[in-house]
Scaffold this motif. Sequence first.
Motif, PDB file in Angstrom:
ATOM      1  N   VAL A  11       0.874  -1.189   0.000  1.00  0.00           N
ATOM      2  CA  VAL A  11       0.000   0.000   0.000  1.00  0.00           C
ATOM      3  C   VAL A  11       0.904   1.229   0.000  1.00  0.00           C
ATOM      4  O   VAL A  11       1.845   1.313   0.805  1.00  0.00           O
ATOM      5  CB  VAL A  11      -0.948   0.024   1.217  1.00  0.00           C
ATOM      6  CG1 VAL A  11      -1.921   1.188   1.106  1.00  0.00           C
ATOM      7  CG2 VAL A  11      -1.705  -1.290   1.348  1.00  0.00           C
TER       8      VAL A  11
ATOM      9  N   GLY B 125      -2.095  13.745  -2.738  1.00  0.00           N
ATOM     10  CA  GLY B 125      -1.654  12.373  -2.482  1.00  0.00           C
ATOM     11  C   GLY B 125      -2.836  11.431  -2.624  1.00  0.00           C
ATOM     12  O   GLY B 125      -3.984  11.817  -2.349  1.00  0.00           O
TER      13      GLY B 125
ATOM     14  N   THR C 211      -3.920   7.094  -2.206  1.00  0.00           N
ATOM     15  CA  THR C 211      -3.543   5.713  -1.866  1.00  0.00           C
ATOM     16  C   THR C 211      -3.618   4.825  -3.100  1.00  0.00           C
ATOM     17  O   THR C 211      -4.540   4.943  -3.900  1.00  0.00           O
ATOM     18  CB  THR C 211      -4.476   5.169  -0.777  1.00  0.00           C
ATOM     19  OG1 THR C 211      -4.392   6.040   0.337  1.00  0.00           O
ATOM     20  CG2 THR C 211      -4.091   3.758  -0.360  1.00  0.00           C
TER      21      THR C 211
ATOM     22  N   ASP D 225      -7.077   5.412 -11.816  1.00  0.00           N
ATOM     23  CA  ASP D 225      -8.370   5.708 -12.437  1.00  0.00           C
ATOM     24  C   ASP D 225      -8.326   7.097 -13.071  1.00  0.00           C
ATOM     25  O   ASP D 225      -7.842   8.055 -12.473  1.00  0.00           O
ATOM     26  CB  ASP D 225      -9.449   5.658 -11.344  1.00  0.00           C
ATOM     27  CG  ASP D 225     -10.837   5.607 -11.914  1.00  0.00           C
ATOM     28  OD1 ASP D 225     -11.509   4.583 -11.695  1.00  0.00           O
ATOM     29  OD2 ASP D 225     -11.261   6.585 -12.564  1.00  0.00           O
TER      30      ASP D 225
ATOM     31  N   ALA E 156      -3.575   5.222   4.870  1.00  0.00           N
ATOM     32  CA  ALA E 156      -4.086   4.675   3.607  1.00  0.00           C
ATOM     33  C   ALA E 156      -5.550   5.076   3.424  1.00  0.00           C
ATOM     34  O   ALA E 156      -5.968   5.457   2.319  1.00  0.00           O
ATOM     35  CB  ALA E 156      -3.949   3.159   3.588  1.00  0.00           C
TER      36      ALA E 156
ATOM     37  N   GLY F 117      -7.097   7.560   0.663  1.00  0.00           N
ATOM     38  CA  GLY F 117      -7.794   6.681  -0.272  1.00  0.00           C
ATOM     39  C   GLY F 117      -9.302   6.841  -0.317  1.00  0.00           C
ATOM     40  O   GLY F 117      -9.958   6.279  -1.188  1.00  0.00           O
ATOM     41  N   PHE F 118      -9.865   7.610   0.618  1.00  0.00           N
ATOM     42  CA  PHE F 118     -11.332   7.721   0.643  1.00  0.00           C
ATOM     43  C   PHE F 118     -11.835   9.141   0.499  1.00  0.00           C
ATOM     44  O   PHE F 118     -12.972   9.436   0.854  1.00  0.00           O
ATOM     45  CB  PHE F 118     -11.889   7.071   1.914  1.00  0.00           C
ATOM     46  CG  PHE F 118     -11.771   5.572   1.912  1.00  0.00           C
ATOM     47  CD1 PHE F 118     -12.217   4.834   0.827  1.00  0.00           C
ATOM     48  CD2 PHE F 118     -11.209   4.909   2.987  1.00  0.00           C
ATOM     49  CE1 PHE F 118     -12.099   3.450   0.808  1.00  0.00           C
ATOM     50  CE2 PHE F 118     -11.080   3.522   2.985  1.00  0.00           C
ATOM     51  CZ  PHE F 118     -11.532   2.790   1.887  1.00  0.00           C
ATOM     52  N   GLN F 119     -10.997  10.028   0.007  1.00  0.00           N
ATOM     53  CA  GLN F 119     -11.443  11.393  -0.303  1.00  0.00           C
ATOM     54  C   GLN F 119     -10.564  11.899  -1.438  1.00  0.00           C
ATOM     55  O   GLN F 119      -9.425  11.448  -1.598  1.00  0.00           O
ATOM     56  CB  GLN F 119     -11.366  12.305   0.933  1.00  0.00           C
ATOM     57  CG  GLN F 119     -10.027  12.276   1.636  1.00  0.00           C
ATOM     58  CD  GLN F 119     -10.025  13.058   2.946  1.00  0.00           C
ATOM     59  OE1 GLN F 119     -10.922  13.857   3.203  1.00  0.00           O
ATOM     60  NE2 GLN F 119      -9.015  12.842   3.765  1.00  0.00           N
TER      61      GLN F 119
ATOM     62  N   GLY G 270      -8.608  14.876  -3.675  1.00  0.00           N
ATOM     63  CA  GLY G 270      -7.948  16.180  -3.626  1.00  0.00           C
ATOM     64  C   GLY G 270      -8.707  17.245  -4.404  1.00  0.00           C
ATOM     65  O   GLY G 270      -8.391  18.428  -4.313  1.00  0.00           O
TER      66      GLY G 270
ATOM     67  N   TYR H 159      -1.534  -4.994   1.270  1.00  0.00           N
ATOM     68  CA  TYR H 159      -2.907  -4.672   0.889  1.00  0.00           C
ATOM     69  C   TYR H 159      -3.806  -5.888   1.009  1.00  0.00           C
ATOM     70  O   TYR H 159      -3.529  -6.932   0.418  1.00  0.00           O
ATOM     71  CB  TYR H 159      -2.913  -4.165  -0.557  1.00  0.00           C
ATOM     72  CG  TYR H 159      -4.300  -3.933  -1.100  1.00  0.00           C
ATOM     73  CD1 TYR H 159      -5.110  -2.933  -0.576  1.00  0.00           C
ATOM     74  CD2 TYR H 159      -4.803  -4.727  -2.126  1.00  0.00           C
ATOM     75  CE1 TYR H 159      -6.380  -2.711  -1.066  1.00  0.00           C
ATOM     76  CE2 TYR H 159      -6.079  -4.507  -2.632  1.00  0.00           C
ATOM     77  CZ  TYR H 159      -6.859  -3.505  -2.089  1.00  0.00           C
ATOM     78  OH  TYR H 159      -8.118  -3.301  -2.580  1.00  0.00           O
TER      79      TYR H 159
ATOM     80  N   PHE I  74     -12.593  -2.405   2.090  1.00  0.00           N
ATOM     81  CA  PHE I  74     -13.859  -2.344   1.354  1.00  0.00           C
ATOM     82  C   PHE I  74     -14.857  -3.392   1.849  1.00  0.00           C
ATOM     83  O   PHE I  74     -14.504  -4.322   2.494  1.00  0.00           O
ATOM     84  CB  PHE I  74     -13.611  -2.547  -0.155  1.00  0.00           C
ATOM     85  CG  PHE I  74     -12.664  -1.511  -0.722  1.00  0.00           C
ATOM     86  CD1 PHE I  74     -13.107  -0.210  -0.966  1.00  0.00           C
ATOM     87  CD2 PHE I  74     -11.327  -1.824  -0.972  1.00  0.00           C
ATOM     88  CE1 PHE I  74     -12.230   0.752  -1.479  1.00  0.00           C
ATOM     89  CE2 PHE I  74     -10.452  -0.875  -1.498  1.00  0.00           C
ATOM     90  CZ  PHE I  74     -10.894   0.413  -1.753  1.00  0.00           C
TER      91      PHE I  74
HETATM   92  C1  LIG Z   1      -6.154   0.637   0.049  1.00  0.00           C
HETATM   93  C2  LIG Z   1      -6.547   1.415  -1.182  1.00  0.00           C
HETATM   94  C3  LIG Z   1      -5.901   1.152  -2.396  1.00  0.00           C
HETATM   95  C4  LIG Z   1      -6.229   1.880  -3.547  1.00  0.00           C
HETATM   96  N1  LIG Z   1      -5.570   1.607  -4.735  1.00  0.00           N
HETATM   97  C5  LIG Z   1      -5.862   2.331  -5.838  1.00  0.00           C
HETATM   98  C6  LIG Z   1      -5.149   2.091  -7.055  1.00  0.00           C
HETATM   99  O1  LIG Z   1      -4.233   1.266  -7.133  1.00  0.00           O
HETATM  100  N2  LIG Z   1      -5.501   2.835  -8.151  1.00  0.00           N
HETATM  101  C7  LIG Z   1      -6.511   3.782  -8.106  1.00  0.00           C
HETATM  102  O2  LIG Z   1      -6.792   4.417  -9.132  1.00  0.00           O
HETATM  103  N3  LIG Z   1      -7.187   4.039  -6.950  1.00  0.00           N
HETATM  104  C8  LIG Z   1      -6.876   3.353  -5.819  1.00  0.00           C
HETATM  105  N4  LIG Z   1      -7.537   3.606  -4.647  1.00  0.00           N
HETATM  106  C9  LIG Z   1      -8.578   4.654  -4.622  1.00  0.00           C
HETATM  107  C10 LIG Z   1      -8.007   6.080  -4.510  1.00  0.00           C
HETATM  108  O3  LIG Z   1      -7.010   6.161  -3.524  1.00  0.00           O
HETATM  109  C11 LIG Z   1      -9.147   7.064  -4.140  1.00  0.00           C
HETATM  110  O4  LIG Z   1     -10.174   7.012  -5.102  1.00  0.00           O
HETATM  111  C12 LIG Z   1      -8.682   8.485  -3.926  1.00  0.00           C
HETATM  112  O5  LIG Z   1      -9.713   9.177  -3.261  1.00  0.00           O
HETATM  113  C13 LIG Z   1      -8.310   9.250  -5.200  1.00  0.00           C
HETATM  114  O6  LIG Z   1      -7.829  10.507  -4.808  1.00  0.00           O
HETATM  115  P1  LIG Z   1      -7.595  11.754  -5.777  1.00  0.00           P
HETATM  116  O7  LIG Z   1      -8.915  12.071  -6.472  1.00  0.00           O
HETATM  117  O8  LIG Z   1      -7.181  12.865  -4.825  1.00  0.00           O
HETATM  118  O9  LIG Z   1      -6.532  11.393  -6.752  1.00  0.00           O
HETATM  119  C14 LIG Z   1      -7.222   2.897  -3.490  1.00  0.00           C
HETATM  120  C15 LIG Z   1      -7.868   3.164  -2.256  1.00  0.00           C
HETATM  121  C16 LIG Z   1      -7.526   2.430  -1.123  1.00  0.00           C
HETATM  122  C17 LIG Z   1      -8.214   2.737   0.191  1.00  0.00           C
END
Ligand SMILES: Cc1cc2nc3c(=O)[nH]c(=O)nc-3n(C[C@H](O)[C@H](O)[C@H](O)COP(=O)(O)O)c2cc1C
Length: 156
Positions: free
Chosen positions: A17, A30, A32, A51, A79, A83-85, A87, A150, A156
């Motif tokens: 991770v 940043g 995750t 993504d 993480a 990873g859940f909000q 930027g 991970y 999830f």
């Molecule tokens: C443990 C974990 C792993 C993740 N791995 C990925 C990944 O490999 N690729 C990806 O596109 N999103 C991944 N995500 C989702 C993004 O971190 C998340 O959608 C994030 O809010 C995007 O932030 P941003 O819009 O600021 O770029 C992961 C989330 C978590 C919690």
Amino acid sequence: MTEKNYQEIINMTTNGVYVIGSKNKGIINGMTCAWLTQISFEPMLIAVSIDKSHYTSELIKKSGVFSVSILSESQKDIAKHFGFQSGKNVNKFNNIKYEISSNGVPILKDCIAYLDCKVVNFFDIANRILFIGEVLSAGLKQKESRPLIYRYYDYF
Ligand SMILES: Cc1cc2nc3c(=O)[nH]c(=O)nc-3n(C[C@H](O)[C@H](O)[C@H](O)COP(=O)(O)O)c2cc1C
């Protein structure tokens, strides 16, 4: 076997991770990431799948640079934070200790180790962009700590 079952099997593959640091002009962000792997030794190349809708994709495409902060076992909360909000809506580095790499990209102060990369290629695949980064510099911060592994069900 259905696609859902395939996913359950793929979840058995192991990944670390990481927090992918990005920037553009005065902005830093940043995100995750677990879908990251080394793809070459010489030159030292890594691939990371992001993504298209994520803010990070936009920033990396514009700046051509990103960092990888490798998280330790004790950083599951970090993480989740990155990873859940997005930027797009919040400055995720508020109240987080970080440094700026020689590329100008944020690196977490408390990570195990980091990589500082420049994009040498990218591929548009389905709803993702696969960024290929060449490692320009790297640093080890905590030799004794173990990396966070991970596990899908932790998040999830
Ligand atoms: C443990 C974990 C792993 C993740 N791995 C990925 C990944 O490999 N690729 C990806 O596109 N999103 C991944 N995500 C989702 C993004 O971190 C998340 O959608 C994030 O809010 C995007 O932030 P941003 O819009 O600021 O770029 C992961 C989330 C978590 C919690």
